[in-house]
Design an enzyme around this catalytic site. Structure first.
Site, PDB file in Angstrom:
ATOM      1  N   ASP A  26      28.447 -33.705 -15.647  1.00 36.72           N
ATOM      2  CA  ASP A  26      27.131 -34.059 -16.202  1.00 36.72           C
ATOM      3  C   ASP A  26      26.268 -32.803 -16.207  1.00 36.72           C
ATOM      4  O   ASP A  26      26.349 -31.994 -15.286  1.00 36.72           O
ATOM      5  CB  ASP A  26      26.403 -35.090 -15.319  1.00 36.72           C
ATOM      6  N   ASP A  59      11.731 -32.840 -13.591  1.00 39.79           N
ATOM      7  CA  ASP A  59      10.679 -33.592 -14.299  1.00 39.79           C
ATOM      8  C   ASP A  59      11.264 -34.364 -15.476  1.00 39.79           C
ATOM      9  O   ASP A  59      10.834 -35.479 -15.778  1.00 39.79           O
ATOM     10  CB  ASP A  59       9.466 -32.726 -14.691  1.00 39.79           C
ATOM     11  N   GLU A 111       3.382 -38.182 -19.787  1.00 39.09           N
ATOM     12  CA  GLU A 111       2.843 -36.833 -19.944  1.00 39.09           C
ATOM     13  C   GLU A 111       3.879 -35.892 -20.548  1.00 39.09           C
ATOM     14  O   GLU A 111       3.544 -34.910 -21.193  1.00 39.09           O
ATOM     15  CB  GLU A 111       2.400 -36.297 -18.572  1.00 39.09           C
ATOM     16  N   GLU A 112       5.132 -36.198 -20.369  1.00 38.82           N
ATOM     17  CA  GLU A 112       6.210 -35.310 -20.824  1.00 38.82           C
ATOM     18  C   GLU A 112       6.529 -35.459 -22.314  1.00 38.82           C
ATOM     19  O   GLU A 112       7.326 -34.699 -22.845  1.00 38.82           O
ATOM     20  CB  GLU A 112       7.492 -35.608 -20.048  1.00 38.82           C
ATOM     21  N   LEU A 137       6.441 -36.514 -12.865  1.00 40.52           N
ATOM     22  CA  LEU A 137       6.547 -35.632 -11.696  1.00 40.52           C
ATOM     23  C   LEU A 137       5.403 -34.637 -11.751  1.00 40.52           C
ATOM     24  O   LEU A 137       5.498 -33.590 -12.398  1.00 40.52           O
ATOM     25  CB  LEU A 137       7.900 -34.921 -11.691  1.00 40.52           C
ATOM     26  N   GLU A 161      -3.509 -38.697 -15.412  1.00 40.06           N
ATOM     27  CA  GLU A 161      -3.893 -38.203 -14.089  1.00 40.06           C
ATOM     28  C   GLU A 161      -5.271 -38.721 -13.672  1.00 40.06           C
ATOM     29  O   GLU A 161      -5.415 -39.371 -12.642  1.00 40.06           O
ATOM     30  CB  GLU A 161      -3.845 -36.660 -14.093  1.00 40.06           C
TER      31      GLU A 161
HETATM   32  P1  AHM Z   1       1.527 -30.547 -14.055  1.00 39.93           P
HETATM   33  O1  AHM Z   1       1.260 -31.941 -14.555  1.00 39.93           O
HETATM   34  O2  AHM Z   1       2.033 -29.625 -15.126  1.00 39.93           O
HETATM   35  O3  AHM Z   1       2.348 -30.531 -12.819  1.00 39.93           O
HETATM   36  O4  AHM Z   1       0.087 -29.894 -13.708  1.00 39.93           O
HETATM   37  C1  AHM Z   1      -0.833 -30.601 -12.985  1.00 39.93           C
HETATM   38  C2  AHM Z   1      -1.040 -29.924 -11.665  1.00 39.93           C
HETATM   39  C3  AHM Z   1      -1.788 -30.793 -10.705  1.00 39.93           C
HETATM   40  O5  AHM Z   1      -0.909 -31.474  -9.881  1.00 39.93           O
HETATM   41  C4  AHM Z   1      -2.616 -29.822  -9.933  1.00 39.93           C
HETATM   42  O6  AHM Z   1      -3.800 -30.402  -9.446  1.00 39.93           O
HETATM   43  C5  AHM Z   1      -2.909 -28.756 -10.937  1.00 39.93           C
HETATM   44  O7  AHM Z   1      -1.849 -28.801 -11.863  1.00 39.93           O
HETATM   45  C6  AHM Z   1      -2.959 -27.390 -10.327  1.00 39.93           C
HETATM   46  O8  AHM Z   1      -3.338 -26.485 -11.307  1.00 39.93           O
HETATM   47  P2  AHM Z   1      -3.669 -24.958 -10.945  1.00 39.93           P
HETATM   48  O9  AHM Z   1      -2.369 -24.309 -10.645  1.00 39.93           O
HETATM   49  O10 AHM Z   1      -4.315 -24.441 -12.202  1.00 39.93           O
HETATM   50  O11 AHM Z   1      -4.619 -24.947  -9.784  1.00 39.93           O
HETATM   51 MG    MG Z   2       0.672 -33.775 -14.096  1.00 36.95          MG
END
Ligand code: AHM
Ligand code: MG
Length: 336
Positions: free
Chosen positions: A64, A70, A93-94, A117, A279
């Site tokens: 696999d 994520d 979100e993805e 994730l 979020e």
């Molecule tokens: P992601 O969804 O791509 O993981 O990004 C979201 C994350 C949050 O968990 C976190 O609060 C933020 O990005 C941190 O951003 P930074 O690195 O700009 O402080």
């Molecule tokens: Mg996120």
């Protein structure tokens, strides 16, 4: 705290029984989701072994292809939820577009939005990461769900929750009747009620923000953070700074200890970095249910009328008094 052992499934069913006329469909959505979470947890807890068991993108010993976590988490949730007959559409979100339920499966009355994730850039350092979800009732009539089902304002959520994969794995959720936390007992594979009716302190003494962005903030945010750093024993200042960089973990600490988490807009990114639908809305619902507050600086997060699925929003969230004071600085109503 009672010494009864209550699994998350029992808690969800008992909660639904309080509502006359409940069909059990809603419990089924949360039950299916809990299964997906356990599958994600199983993979997350092995993340450090990837280099031993197989390199991401290459085939593992079973032939696999080893997926990025994520992507794995995104697919795990979709696959666990697409055939239950309770959802009409999902969005993640993805994925750029909404995720339709396959044609041959029945469509139900609920809508699921998720960030599979969150904080995934932290995985390689074994720092806590999380999953966030939101559930709405559909607004379209029947058949396939639509984009309109997925872009409802946050106050329409009927449930929201998150999982933090940390030193232990916890799931925290609300259905609008308080906030409850469950800790995974890995030996039996069950989430057990460990934090009943979580209440965020009215005021904390911790602030959480990426201070590396200081130079790009507007004056209100700069002044607010400087204010928190000044000494004044009467108002518990200076506050301590804590920033994990995984929103779920930062918000989880804020929920338990109080204080404020902020990701403001700045001169480079006027709307900040965080997504309203995946979020800010679910975490705002949880924070308000625990007695806290969440704002975009101008209005309550839950009142924002979304215009697109992936829109970003500034976020100020946490203890009620901390968020209220932060808003005063942002609106420059106080002359300090
Ligand atoms: P992601 O969804 O791509 O993981 O990004 C979201 C994350 C949050 O968990 C976190 O609060 C933020 O990005 C941190 O951003 P930074 O690195 O700009 O402080
Ligand atoms: Mg996120």
């Amino acid at each position: 705290m009672s010494n009864k052992v209550i699994t998350i499934e029992r808690h969800i069913i008992d909660g639904e029984r309080q509502h006359p006329g409940a069909t059990g469909n809603f419990s089924a959505v949360l039950r299916d989701l809990t299964l997906a979470i356990k599958v994600i947890w199983r993979e997350v807890s092995k993340a450090g072994l990837v280099n031993i068991l197989g390199v991401v993108g290459k085939e593992n010993i079973h032939g696999d292809v080893v997926k990025k976590l994520d992507v794995f988490a995104d697919e795990a949730i979709y696959k666990a939820m697409d055939h239950g007959g309770h959802l009409c559409v999902m969005a993640s979100e993805e994925n750029e577009d909404v995720l339709h339920i396959p044609d041959d499966y029945p469509k139900g009355k609920y809508v699921l939005l998720f960030d599979p994730l969150d904080g995934s850039s932290n995985i390689d350092a074994n720092v806590s990461i999380g999953t966030i979800f939101s559930i709405y009732r559909r607004v379209s009539n029947s058949g396939k769900g639509t984009l309109a089902d997925c872009t409802q304002p946050g106050y329409k959520q009927i449930a929201a929750g998150y999982v933090v994969y940390g030193s232990s794995t916890m799931m925290v959720y609300t259905t609008g009747d308080g906030v409850h936390g469950f800790t995974l007992d890995p030996s039996i594979g069950e989430f057990l009620l460990s934090h009943e009716n979580i209440r965020v302190p009215k005021r904390g003494r911790i602030y959480s923000v990426n201070e590396g962005n200081y130079r790009y903030w507007d004056e209100g945010v700069k002044k607010y953070i400087k204010y928190l750093q000044e000494e004044d024993k009467g108002t518990s200042r200076p506050y301590s700074a804590r920033y994990i960089g995984s929103m779920v973990a930062d918000i989880h600490r804020t929920l338990l200890y109080g204080g404020i988490f902020l990701y403001p807009g700045d001169t480079r990114y006027p709307k900040g970095k965080l997504r309203l639908m995946y979020e800010a809305n679910p975490l705002a619902f949880i924070m308000e249910q625990a007695g806290g507050a969440a704002s975009n600086g101008d209005q309550r997060i839950l009142d924002v009328i979304p215009s697109t699925l992936h829109q970003k929003t500034p976020l100020f969230i946490g203890s009620e008094e901390d968020v209220a004071l932060c808003k005063e600085f942002l609106q420059a109503r106080t002359a300090r």
